[in-house]
Design a protein around this motif. Structure first.
Motif, PDB file in Angstrom:
ATOM      1  N   ARG A  74       0.823  -1.221   0.000  1.00 32.50           N
ATOM      2  CA  ARG A  74       0.000   0.000   0.000  1.00 32.50           C
ATOM      3  C   ARG A  74       0.855   1.268   0.000  1.00 32.50           C
ATOM      4  NH1 ARG A  74      -5.687   0.417   0.109  1.00 32.50           N
ATOM      5  NH2 ARG A  74      -4.995   2.535   0.290  1.00 32.50           N
ATOM      6  N   LYS A  75       1.954   1.252   0.735  1.00 31.84           N
ATOM      7  CA  LYS A  75       2.792   2.451   0.875  1.00 31.84           C
ATOM      8  C   LYS A  75       3.643   2.717  -0.367  1.00 31.84           C
ATOM      9  CE  LYS A  75       4.965   5.714   3.200  1.00 31.84           C
ATOM     10  NZ  LYS A  75       4.355   6.961   3.509  1.00 31.84           N
ATOM     11  N   HIS A  76       4.252   1.691  -0.948  1.00 31.72           N
ATOM     12  CA  HIS A  76       5.263   1.916  -1.976  1.00 31.72           C
ATOM     13  C   HIS A  76       4.898   1.419  -3.374  1.00 31.72           C
ATOM     14  CE1 HIS A  76       8.022   3.237   1.080  1.00 31.72           C
ATOM     15  NE2 HIS A  76       7.819   2.126   1.768  1.00 31.72           N
ATOM     16  N   LEU A  77       3.946   0.500  -3.505  1.00 34.47           N
ATOM     17  CA  LEU A  77       3.726  -0.130  -4.801  1.00 34.47           C
ATOM     18  C   LEU A  77       2.337   0.110  -5.400  1.00 34.47           C
ATOM     19  CD1 LEU A  77       5.371  -3.514  -3.801  1.00 34.47           C
ATOM     20  CD2 LEU A  77       6.410  -1.689  -5.152  1.00 34.47           C
ATOM     21  N   PHE A  78       1.351   0.403  -4.573  1.00 38.57           N
ATOM     22  CA  PHE A  78      -0.031   0.529  -5.036  1.00 38.57           C
ATOM     23  C   PHE A  78      -0.208   1.781  -5.885  1.00 38.57           C
ATOM     24  CE2 PHE A  78      -4.413   2.070  -4.342  1.00 38.57           C
ATOM     25  CZ  PHE A  78      -5.081   1.022  -4.945  1.00 38.57           C
ATOM     26  N   ARG A  79      -0.909   1.604  -7.012  1.00 38.70           N
ATOM     27  CA  ARG A  79      -1.298   2.725  -7.874  1.00 38.70           C
ATOM     28  C   ARG A  79      -2.805   2.639  -8.056  1.00 38.70           C
ATOM     29  NH1 ARG A  79       3.471   1.939 -12.259  1.00 38.70           N
ATOM     30  NH2 ARG A  79       5.151   2.670 -10.929  1.00 38.70           N
ATOM     31  N   ALA A  80      -3.490   3.715  -7.707  1.00 44.24           N
ATOM     32  CA  ALA A  80      -4.954   3.702  -7.666  1.00 44.24           C
ATOM     33  C   ALA A  80      -5.585   3.470  -9.038  1.00 44.24           C
ATOM     34  CB  ALA A  80      -5.469   5.004  -7.077  1.00 44.24           C
ATOM     35  N   ASN A  81      -4.931   3.875 -10.107  1.00 41.43           N
ATOM     36  CA  ASN A  81      -5.543   3.772 -11.430  1.00 41.43           C
ATOM     37  C   ASN A  81      -5.247   2.441 -12.121  1.00 41.43           C
ATOM     38  OD1 ASN A  81      -2.859   4.305 -11.685  1.00 41.43           O
ATOM     39  ND2 ASN A  81      -3.075   5.802 -13.324  1.00 41.43           N
ATOM     40  N   GLU A  82      -4.572   1.513 -11.473  1.00 42.72           N
ATOM     41  CA  GLU A  82      -4.240   0.232 -12.086  1.00 42.72           C
ATOM     42  C   GLU A  82      -5.213  -0.863 -11.672  1.00 42.72           C
ATOM     43  OE1 GLU A  82      -0.318  -1.268 -12.030  1.00 42.72           O
ATOM     44  OE2 GLU A  82       0.586   0.669 -12.477  1.00 42.72           O
ATOM     45  N   VAL A  83      -5.253  -1.925 -12.469  1.00 41.78           N
ATOM     46  CA  VAL A  83      -6.088  -3.083 -12.194  1.00 41.78           C
ATOM     47  C   VAL A  83      -5.186  -4.180 -11.626  1.00 41.78           C
ATOM     48  CG1 VAL A  83      -7.557  -4.857 -13.223  1.00 41.78           C
ATOM     49  CG2 VAL A  83      -7.665  -2.508 -14.055  1.00 41.78           C
ATOM     50  N   TYR A  84      -5.611  -4.773 -10.504  1.00 41.26           N
ATOM     51  CA  TYR A  84      -4.853  -5.844  -9.860  1.00 41.26           C
ATOM     52  C   TYR A  84      -5.715  -7.101  -9.800  1.00 41.26           C
ATOM     53  CZ  TYR A  84      -1.642  -2.216  -8.321  1.00 41.26           C
ATOM     54  OH  TYR A  84      -0.745  -1.181  -8.287  1.00 41.26           O
ATOM     55  N   LEU A  85      -5.094  -8.232 -10.058  1.00 40.16           N
ATOM     56  CA  LEU A  85      -5.761  -9.522  -9.951  1.00 40.16           C
ATOM     57  C   LEU A  85      -5.155 -10.288  -8.783  1.00 40.16           C
ATOM     58  CD1 LEU A  85      -5.711 -10.593 -13.709  1.00 40.16           C
ATOM     59  CD2 LEU A  85      -7.571  -9.512 -12.474  1.00 40.16           C
ATOM     60  N   LEU A  86      -5.978 -11.070  -8.100  1.00 42.70           N
ATOM     61  CA  LEU A  86      -5.493 -11.914  -7.020  1.00 42.70           C
ATOM     62  C   LEU A  86      -5.225 -13.302  -7.598  1.00 42.70           C
ATOM     63  CD1 LEU A  86      -4.936 -12.069  -3.960  1.00 42.70           C
ATOM     64  CD2 LEU A  86      -7.253 -12.922  -3.692  1.00 42.70           C
ATOM     65  N   ALA A  87      -3.984 -13.775  -7.476  1.00 39.62           N
ATOM     66  CA  ALA A  87      -3.601 -15.069  -8.041  1.00 39.62           C
ATOM     67  C   ALA A  87      -2.934 -15.913  -6.973  1.00 39.62           C
ATOM     68  CB  ALA A  87      -2.654 -14.868  -9.219  1.00 39.62           C
ATOM     69  N   GLY A  88      -3.144 -17.213  -7.050  1.00 38.99           N
ATOM     70  CA  GLY A  88      -2.523 -18.149  -6.123  1.00 38.99           C
ATOM     71  C   GLY A  88      -1.676 -19.149  -6.881  1.00 38.99           C
ATOM     72  N   ASP A  89      -0.559 -19.530  -6.302  1.00 40.96           N
ATOM     73  CA  ASP A  89       0.325 -20.496  -6.943  1.00 40.96           C
ATOM     74  C   ASP A  89       1.067 -21.286  -5.876  1.00 40.96           C
ATOM     75  OD1 ASP A  89       1.645 -21.857  -8.986  1.00 40.96           O
ATOM     76  OD2 ASP A  89       3.267 -20.396  -9.077  1.00 40.96           O
ATOM     77  N   GLU A  90       1.293 -22.549  -6.167  1.00 40.83           N
ATOM     78  CA  GLU A  90       2.052 -23.406  -5.260  1.00 40.83           C
ATOM     79  C   GLU A  90       3.430 -23.638  -5.860  1.00 40.83           C
ATOM     80  OE1 GLU A  90       1.591 -27.685  -2.978  1.00 40.83           O
ATOM     81  OE2 GLU A  90      -0.090 -26.831  -4.066  1.00 40.83           O
ATOM     82  N   VAL A  91       4.457 -23.455  -5.044  1.00 39.63           N
ATOM     83  CA  VAL A  91       5.837 -23.601  -5.488  1.00 39.63           C
ATOM     84  C   VAL A  91       6.474 -24.737  -4.696  1.00 39.63           C
ATOM     85  CG1 VAL A  91       8.066 -22.455  -5.668  1.00 39.63           C
ATOM     86  CG2 VAL A  91       5.977 -21.148  -6.003  1.00 39.63           C
ATOM     87  N   VAL A  92       7.185 -25.612  -5.389  1.00 37.61           N
ATOM     88  CA  VAL A  92       7.869 -26.728  -4.749  1.00 37.61           C
ATOM     89  C   VAL A  92       9.369 -26.509  -4.865  1.00 37.61           C
ATOM     90  CG1 VAL A  92       8.219 -29.214  -4.779  1.00 37.61           C
ATOM     91  CG2 VAL A  92       5.971 -28.286  -5.256  1.00 37.61           C
TER      92      VAL A  92
END
Length: 189
Positions: A74-92
């Protein structure tokens, strides 16, 4: 390098000053060191105030990582005008040995077979415009005894008689809204 440490000041409301000081020492040591990253290696590169005992204390401290990742985003990376998707991934990650917590056999898509190692499930916010992933939550996957026993037993091939085409007589309609979630889907939930 000290610019990186100033970025972490937004995390101070969630963690105390001692933990922040230890985190700063660990970050500087990890950026300076090469090769395998171990607690002993970090303590050697941390310098004054970064003893092995300090590393043990830090890694035994309960830290709300999901909250810290969110605050940093929220402090350093968020840009209000951009679209963000929530994604999940499993790493081995492959790992040998017998004493590591959570060590088990997990399917690796890179090797296309189950390998001995550790598995981590990550939820990330993905910026559509930047095409960057920002991890929000990372959790180690620990197989339960039920999962281990169900995977270890080999399925028996039942030789059934061939059924006739069509719907069997006397079969009832099933409620398709009642879904039984697999262990992976329960983990995501």
């Amino acid at each position: 390098m000290f610019n990186i440490l100033s970025l972490l000041q937004c995390l101070l409301p969630q963690i105390n000053a001692t933990t922040m000081r230890q985190l700063n020492q660990i970050i500087l040591a990890m950026l300076a060191m090469s090769g395998r990253v171990t607690m002993l290696g970090i303590s050697r590169w941390a310098g004054i105030g970064g003893s092995y005992r300090t590393m043990l204390r830090f890694f035994h401290t309960v830290i709300p990582w999901a909250t810290l990742f969110w605050l940093f985003f929220r402090k350093h990376l968020f840009r209000a005008n951009e679209v963000y998707l929530l994604a999940g991934d499993e790493v081995v990650v492959s790992k040998s040995g017998k004493q590591t917590y959570g060590l088990d056999r997990f399917f690796s898509s890179l090797v296309s077979k189950p390998i001995l190692g550790l598995s981590f499930f990550t939820l990330s916010l993905v910026s559509v415009e930047q095409r960057h992933s920002f991890p929000i939550r990372i959790e180690q996957v620990i197989k339960s005894d039920v999962e281990k026993s169900s995977l270890s037993s080999t399925p028996e091939i039942n030789k059934k008689e061939k059924r006739k085409r069509g719907r069997p007589k006397g079969s009832k309609n099933k409620n398709k809204t009642e879904v039984i979630l697999t262990s992976e889907l329960l983990r995501i939930k």
